[in-house]
Design an enzyme around this catalytic site. Structure first.
Site, PDB file in Angstrom:
ATOM      1  N   ASP A 132       0.850  -1.182   0.000  1.00 26.83           N
ATOM      2  CA  ASP A 132       0.000   0.000   0.000  1.00 26.83           C
ATOM      3  C   ASP A 132       0.889   1.236   0.000  1.00 26.83           C
ATOM      4  O   ASP A 132       1.733   1.400   0.880  1.00 26.83           O
ATOM      5  CB  ASP A 132      -0.925  -0.005   1.222  1.00 26.83           C
ATOM      6  CG  ASP A 132      -2.119   0.911   1.024  1.00 26.83           C
ATOM      7  OD1 ASP A 132      -2.429   1.253  -0.142  1.00 26.83           O
ATOM      8  OD2 ASP A 132      -2.747   1.279   2.024  1.00 26.83           O
TER       9      ASP A 132
ATOM     10  N   TYR B 244       1.271   5.627  -0.427  1.00 27.46           N
ATOM     11  CA  TYR B 244       0.846   6.771   0.404  1.00 27.46           C
ATOM     12  C   TYR B 244       0.996   7.989  -0.496  1.00 27.46           C
ATOM     13  O   TYR B 244       1.601   8.971  -0.116  1.00 27.46           O
ATOM     14  CB  TYR B 244       1.800   6.814   1.607  1.00 27.46           C
ATOM     15  CG  TYR B 244       1.472   7.699   2.774  1.00 27.46           C
ATOM     16  CD1 TYR B 244       0.275   7.581   3.489  1.00 27.46           C
ATOM     17  CD2 TYR B 244       2.412   8.639   3.228  1.00 27.46           C
ATOM     18  CE1 TYR B 244       0.034   8.367   4.601  1.00 27.46           C
ATOM     19  CE2 TYR B 244       2.175   9.414   4.345  1.00 27.46           C
ATOM     20  CZ  TYR B 244       0.974   9.275   5.029  1.00 27.46           C
ATOM     21  OH  TYR B 244       0.738  10.049   6.146  1.00 27.46           O
TER      22      TYR B 244
ATOM     23  N   HIS C  15      -3.595  13.815   1.136  1.00 22.68           N
ATOM     24  CA  HIS C  15      -3.897  12.903   2.239  1.00 22.68           C
ATOM     25  C   HIS C  15      -2.775  12.926   3.277  1.00 22.68           C
ATOM     26  O   HIS C  15      -3.018  13.040   4.483  1.00 22.68           O
ATOM     27  CB  HIS C  15      -4.097  11.485   1.700  1.00 22.68           C
ATOM     28  CG  HIS C  15      -4.158  10.432   2.766  1.00 22.68           C
ATOM     29  ND1 HIS C  15      -5.206  10.320   3.633  1.00 22.68           N
ATOM     30  CD2 HIS C  15      -3.277   9.446   3.109  1.00 22.68           C
ATOM     31  CE1 HIS C  15      -4.982   9.302   4.469  1.00 22.68           C
ATOM     32  NE2 HIS C  15      -3.824   8.764   4.161  1.00 22.68           N
TER      33      HIS C  15
ATOM     34  N   GLU D 208     -10.549   3.791   3.742  1.00 23.80           N
ATOM     35  CA  GLU D 208      -9.587   4.512   2.922  1.00 23.80           C
ATOM     36  C   GLU D 208      -9.943   4.255   1.463  1.00 23.80           C
ATOM     37  O   GLU D 208      -9.790   3.141   0.958  1.00 23.80           O
ATOM     38  CB  GLU D 208      -8.151   4.077   3.228  1.00 23.80           C
ATOM     39  CG  GLU D 208      -7.705   4.531   4.609  1.00 23.80           C
ATOM     40  CD  GLU D 208      -6.198   4.532   4.817  1.00 23.80           C
ATOM     41  OE1 GLU D 208      -5.505   3.692   4.197  1.00 23.80           O
ATOM     42  OE2 GLU D 208      -5.712   5.377   5.600  1.00 23.80           O
TER      43      GLU D 208
ATOM     44  N   GLU E  16      -9.286   4.084  -2.130  1.00 23.30           N
ATOM     45  CA  GLU E  16      -8.070   3.931  -2.932  1.00 23.30           C
ATOM     46  C   GLU E  16      -8.412   3.244  -4.251  1.00 23.30           C
ATOM     47  O   GLU E  16      -9.510   2.733  -4.440  1.00 23.30           O
ATOM     48  CB  GLU E  16      -7.037   3.049  -2.194  1.00 23.30           C
ATOM     49  CG  GLU E  16      -6.679   3.520  -0.800  1.00 23.30           C
ATOM     50  CD  GLU E  16      -5.460   2.801  -0.227  1.00 23.30           C
ATOM     51  OE1 GLU E  16      -4.674   2.221  -1.008  1.00 23.30           O
ATOM     52  OE2 GLU E  16      -5.301   2.843   1.007  1.00 23.30           O
TER      53      GLU E  16
ATOM     54  N   ASP F  88      -9.145   0.284   1.972  1.00 26.13           N
ATOM     55  CA  ASP F  88      -8.191  -0.229   2.967  1.00 26.13           C
ATOM     56  C   ASP F  88      -8.689   0.161   4.361  1.00 26.13           C
ATOM     57  O   ASP F  88      -8.239   1.133   4.958  1.00 26.13           O
ATOM     58  CB  ASP F  88      -6.810   0.371   2.695  1.00 26.13           C
ATOM     59  CG  ASP F  88      -5.715  -0.367   3.460  1.00 26.13           C
ATOM     60  OD1 ASP F  88      -5.796  -1.604   3.543  1.00 26.13           O
ATOM     61  OD2 ASP F  88      -4.792   0.287   3.964  1.00 26.13           O
TER      62      ASP F  88
ATOM     63  N   ARG G  26      -8.209   3.556  13.405  1.00 25.42           N
ATOM     64  CA  ARG G  26      -7.309   4.687  13.706  1.00 25.42           C
ATOM     65  C   ARG G  26      -6.779   4.654  15.133  1.00 25.42           C
ATOM     66  O   ARG G  26      -5.663   5.112  15.393  1.00 25.42           O
ATOM     67  CB  ARG G  26      -8.044   6.006  13.468  1.00 25.42           C
ATOM     68  CG  ARG G  26      -8.554   6.194  12.058  1.00 25.42           C
ATOM     69  CD  ARG G  26      -7.430   6.254  11.044  1.00 25.42           C
ATOM     70  NE  ARG G  26      -7.977   6.425   9.699  1.00 25.42           N
ATOM     71  CZ  ARG G  26      -7.233   6.286   8.592  1.00 25.42           C
ATOM     72  NH1 ARG G  26      -5.949   5.965   8.668  1.00 25.42           N
ATOM     73  NH2 ARG G  26      -7.797   6.448   7.405  1.00 25.42           N
TER      74      ARG G  26
ATOM     75  N   GLN H 229      -4.119   2.016  15.206  1.00 26.64           N
ATOM     76  CA  GLN H 229      -2.990   2.545  14.419  1.00 26.64           C
ATOM     77  C   GLN H 229      -2.145   3.533  15.226  1.00 26.64           C
ATOM     78  O   GLN H 229      -0.914   3.478  15.213  1.00 26.64           O
ATOM     79  CB  GLN H 229      -3.552   3.209  13.160  1.00 26.64           C
ATOM     80  CG  GLN H 229      -2.493   3.695  12.176  1.00 26.64           C
ATOM     81  CD  GLN H 229      -3.127   4.245  10.886  1.00 26.64           C
ATOM     82  OE1 GLN H 229      -4.341   4.208  10.704  1.00 26.64           O
ATOM     83  NE2 GLN H 229      -2.304   4.748   9.993  1.00 26.64           N
TER      84      GLN H 229
ATOM     85  N   TYR I  13       1.852   2.141  15.660  1.00 23.85           N
ATOM     86  CA  TYR I  13       2.582   2.317  14.391  1.00 23.85           C
ATOM     87  C   TYR I  13       4.035   2.766  14.542  1.00 23.85           C
ATOM     88  O   TYR I  13       4.786   2.723  13.561  1.00 23.85           O
ATOM     89  CB  TYR I  13       1.804   3.226  13.438  1.00 23.85           C
ATOM     90  CG  TYR I  13       2.099   4.688  13.541  1.00 23.85           C
ATOM     91  CD1 TYR I  13       1.659   5.427  14.618  1.00 23.85           C
ATOM     92  CD2 TYR I  13       2.826   5.342  12.540  1.00 23.85           C
ATOM     93  CE1 TYR I  13       1.920   6.770  14.706  1.00 23.85           C
ATOM     94  CE2 TYR I  13       3.092   6.691  12.630  1.00 23.85           C
ATOM     95  CZ  TYR I  13       2.636   7.405  13.720  1.00 23.85           C
ATOM     96  OH  TYR I  13       2.910   8.737  13.802  1.00 23.85           O
TER      97      TYR I  13
ATOM     98  N   LYS J  90      -4.616  -2.348  10.131  1.00 20.13           N
ATOM     99  CA  LYS J  90      -4.967  -2.487   8.714  1.00 20.13           C
ATOM    100  C   LYS J  90      -5.183  -3.938   8.309  1.00 20.13           C
ATOM    101  O   LYS J  90      -5.887  -4.198   7.332  1.00 20.13           O
ATOM    102  CB  LYS J  90      -3.813  -1.948   7.851  1.00 20.13           C
ATOM    103  CG  LYS J  90      -3.386  -0.537   8.150  1.00 20.13           C
ATOM    104  CD  LYS J  90      -4.263   0.470   7.449  1.00 20.13           C
ATOM    105  CE  LYS J  90      -3.626   1.846   7.480  1.00 20.13           C
ATOM    106  NZ  LYS J  90      -4.283   2.750   6.535  1.00 20.13           N
TER     107      LYS J  90
ATOM    108  N   THR K   9      -8.960  -5.756   3.732  1.00 20.35           N
ATOM    109  CA  THR K   9      -8.839  -4.800   2.628  1.00 20.35           C
ATOM    110  C   THR K   9      -9.783  -5.305   1.538  1.00 20.35           C
ATOM    111  O   THR K   9      -9.652  -6.450   1.115  1.00 20.35           O
ATOM    112  CB  THR K   9      -7.395  -4.780   2.074  1.00 20.35           C
ATOM    113  OG1 THR K   9      -6.502  -4.465   3.138  1.00 20.35           O
ATOM    114  CG2 THR K   9      -7.259  -3.779   0.942  1.00 20.35           C
TER     115      THR K   9
ATOM    116  N   THR L 237      -4.649   6.351   0.115  1.00 21.83           N
ATOM    117  CA  THR L 237      -5.898   7.098   0.174  1.00 21.83           C
ATOM    118  C   THR L 237      -5.853   8.290  -0.787  1.00 21.83           C
ATOM    119  O   THR L 237      -4.870   9.030  -0.809  1.00 21.83           O
ATOM    120  CB  THR L 237      -6.126   7.606   1.602  1.00 21.83           C
ATOM    121  OG1 THR L 237      -6.011   6.505   2.498  1.00 21.83           O
ATOM    122  CG2 THR L 237      -7.489   8.249   1.744  1.00 21.83           C
TER     123      THR L 237
ATOM    124  N   GLU M 103     -10.040  12.362   7.819  1.00 20.73           N
ATOM    125  CA  GLU M 103      -9.826  13.655   7.171  1.00 20.73           C
ATOM    126  C   GLU M 103     -11.145  14.406   6.995  1.00 20.73           C
ATOM    127  O   GLU M 103     -11.235  15.593   7.262  1.00 20.73           O
ATOM    128  CB  GLU M 103      -9.206  13.459   5.787  1.00 20.73           C
ATOM    129  CG  GLU M 103      -7.793  12.934   5.769  1.00 20.73           C
ATOM    130  CD  GLU M 103      -7.426  12.491   4.349  1.00 20.73           C
ATOM    131  OE1 GLU M 103      -6.951  13.310   3.568  1.00 20.73           O
ATOM    132  OE2 GLU M 103      -7.649  11.295   4.027  1.00 20.73           O
TER     133      GLU M 103
END
Lengths: 406, 406
Positions: B114, B116, B121, B187, B189, B221, B225, B228, B232, B241, B245, B342, B356
């Protein structure tokens, strides 16, 4: 290099081998021999059909612990003193010297996860990369930290390792550059390989290790430290690791390692409930990291002993890793590979990577013949060996080897 | 929900479908029909043997661009006005309404990466997560940042999404807790799917997109949060994650999207040489994110329109992602999946995630019937739709849908 003492009747690790014509088949390593399990199935000496005409062990791993135990017991009979004359003939017809067959990847890896479970490794790396800061991230003693690696570039021992190119940026440079890594490193690890797996949304408890983990291999997670330093924020290591991960050919079962299951190191604070197993799942496995440069090989020198360490001291065990990775409902599948993370101690000569062992090049290794090494050069061969030993009982892993090419 | 306008003669996306008995076969979506490609091979109406008795498209993807183009041309003939009476009969016998067959995963995903690649984003997420700091990491304009996800939990559209449990820690809490995620997000995508692949150690140049990329799907995806935020550091997102997916069933080829290839957004500084292609590889694809709560569904309301965005504005293109991921010599394999990251704009209503769109819950969505949403609740259905449109030409992707279950 095969040490026949590694592969006695109490071990019987499984792998995949191919002949010169490229035909792959499952096999067991026994002393100085490789015994073809496909041949034993076709000779009706064993009755595990998932091994017939198989080019990976995935189907067998999916069969679960009853089948694993039954095969082990049957092989101990066939290779032992009570085998019948007919059984001995079948085994003899299926046996080959190690050198006559070529090791292949024992499994088709679905997903490859690499953990970060040595507190000593994480602490040393924190000190090297963030001097003056808190070396351990705040989540370290709560979470078995891990991330996904690239399953498609997990390769079998003896596969040449091409020095990766990538973006790097010196601290004082205005812009990054692209070129061959100048800080190519090893990571001495072990890897555990999954059995039957779970359904999506059905976590596996920490106590279910024996139902879901077949066994261990040795693992070298090659790492380009200069690429890693520039790329890894904010989503973690990527191309600094994805060019290659090497594993040893023979999967040693948890059943063979059972006599070496030992108490876990103390943990403070106590982990959350889902990370608690009712038995210890540390394993006492001695591990060695060795280095042989091209010049040393040309002179016929033995490999230089870089480090000696042990799996038993890892902060997070296979039980906790298994429970954690499925706690969110994620599936694991037969053949999935889980690296322990670099296995290091704090003492000099116990570190599982060169960045720790040489403190990022500050204290280079002094090798025989006057050579020095901070990181790997082209022509260097890195070797990881491992074994569990107590008295006369020895369960060996053999070795995982790779040579750097330009 | 199928919109037959998505799947005209200029599109012809491929997928895998199964009948009620569970038999899977490759198929093409054409208007309101699904045409069974296995049946067309057996009827000798097409001569692409990799599609015969296939339960994934991997073998066909491995055949490369000449085979892809030949199949597309042959299908356009068979489905067009110049087909013979015999050809029409073969097509009719192989055709089914969409509802009669069930979409399956179109490929067996080897590795899932994945990226970014939306600067908007990454900037917004930086502002939300590190207020007051520099929102973009220093490597952002140099590296197509990405990481490996879990290939084993990539699921087909309409698979229910179980709310993941995991470790979370509120900023002011003394210790983490374990429980269901309270910040479950989408997300929006797209994902590109790899063709034949490369040999270990042989990077793919940025200009070789058409030889190595078959096409695109829509991708969601799913992201927890709160999990995460705690997990992370330092190795990137992992269990936040890996629970699921989702992808759309029909892979739209780059050949079908060729009329929608457009200029890339400006980049400053100019990327390093290995990241430059001689042609633009942005694609003009409109994307919508919609949300349907259980209450809305029970009332028969249409989905709420959360965001509209477009693939064309992404800072890093498929060409750069392809070159980057193989620059270190890593292999890609047929069926490997690469998420764009995203896809977001800065304007309200153009963001591809709820974190967001609602600014981490500060500005919840006001839904019909008086409901509000910061993040997803159980029973909520998230829908991503996409299409490329210019005048009468419409290349649709259909949709990717998932409903949250407890």
């Amino acid at each position: 290099m095969i040490d026949p003492r590694d592969f006695g009747i109490d071990n019987l690790p499984l792998g995949i081998v191919a002949d010169d014509a490229g035909r792959a088949r499952p096999a067991v390593a026994y002393r100085d021999l490789v015994v073809d399990l496909d041949a034993l199935v076709h000779a009706r000496a064993i009755d595990e059909q998932s091994l017939a005409d198989a080019s990976s062990l995935n189907a067998f791993l999916g069969r679960g612990p009853a089948a694993w135990t039954a095969l082990r017991a049957r092989l101990q009979h066939l290779l032992g003193e009570r085998a019948s004359a007919e059984e001995r003939r079948a085994v003899a017809a299926a046996s080959h010297p190690h050198g006559a067959l070529h090791a292949r990847m024992p499994v088709q890896v679905g997903d490859y996860v690499d953990f970060y479970s040595s507190l000593e490794h994480a602490t040393s790396l924190g000190r090297i990369l963030r001097p003056g800061g808190e070396p351990l991230p705040p989540n370290y003693r709560h979470i078995p930290i891990g991330y996904h690696g690239r399953s498609g570039t997990v390769v079998i021992s003896e596969t040449p390792i091409r020095r990766p190119a990538g973006q790097t940026k010196a601290g004082d440079a205005a812009a990054p550059e692209f070129g061959p890594s100048q800080m190519l490193d090893v990571e001495l690890e072990m890897g555990w390989i999954a059995g039957p797996g779970n359904a999506l949304g059905a976590p596996i408890p920490a106590d279910a290790v024996r139902e879901h983990v077949y066994g261990y291999v040795l693992l070298n997670d090659w790492s380009a430290r200069d690429i890693q330093g520039w790329e890894y924020q904010p989503l973690g290591p990527f191309l600094s690791k994805s060019f290659a991960t090497s594993i040893s050919p023979w999967i040693v079962s948890l059943e063979a390692l059972e006599p070496f299951r030992v108490a876990e190191p103390p943990r403070e604070p106590e982990p959350l409930r889902y990370l608690r197993a009712s038995q210890p799942f540390a394993y006492d496995v001695e591990l060695d990291l060795l280095l042989l440069t091209r010049a040393m090989a040309e002179r016929g020198d033995p490999p230089f002993h870089v480090s000696r360490t042990n799996l038993r001291g890892m902060y997070w065990t296979v039980a906790q890793q298994l429970a954690h990775v499925t706690a969110n409902g994620a599936t694991i599948r037969p053949g999935d590979l889980f690296g322990t993370g670099t296995i290091s101690g704090f003492e000099p000569g116990t570190q599982g990577s060169l960045i720790e062992r040489t403190w990022r090049g500050r204290d280079p290794l002094a090798l025989p013949g006057g050579e020095t090494r901070a990181f790997l050069e082209n022509g260097d061969t890195a070797i990881v060996r491992g074994r569990a030993v107590r008295g006369d009982l020895r369960i060996g892993f053999g070795e995982v080897v790779g040579t750097i090419v330009a």
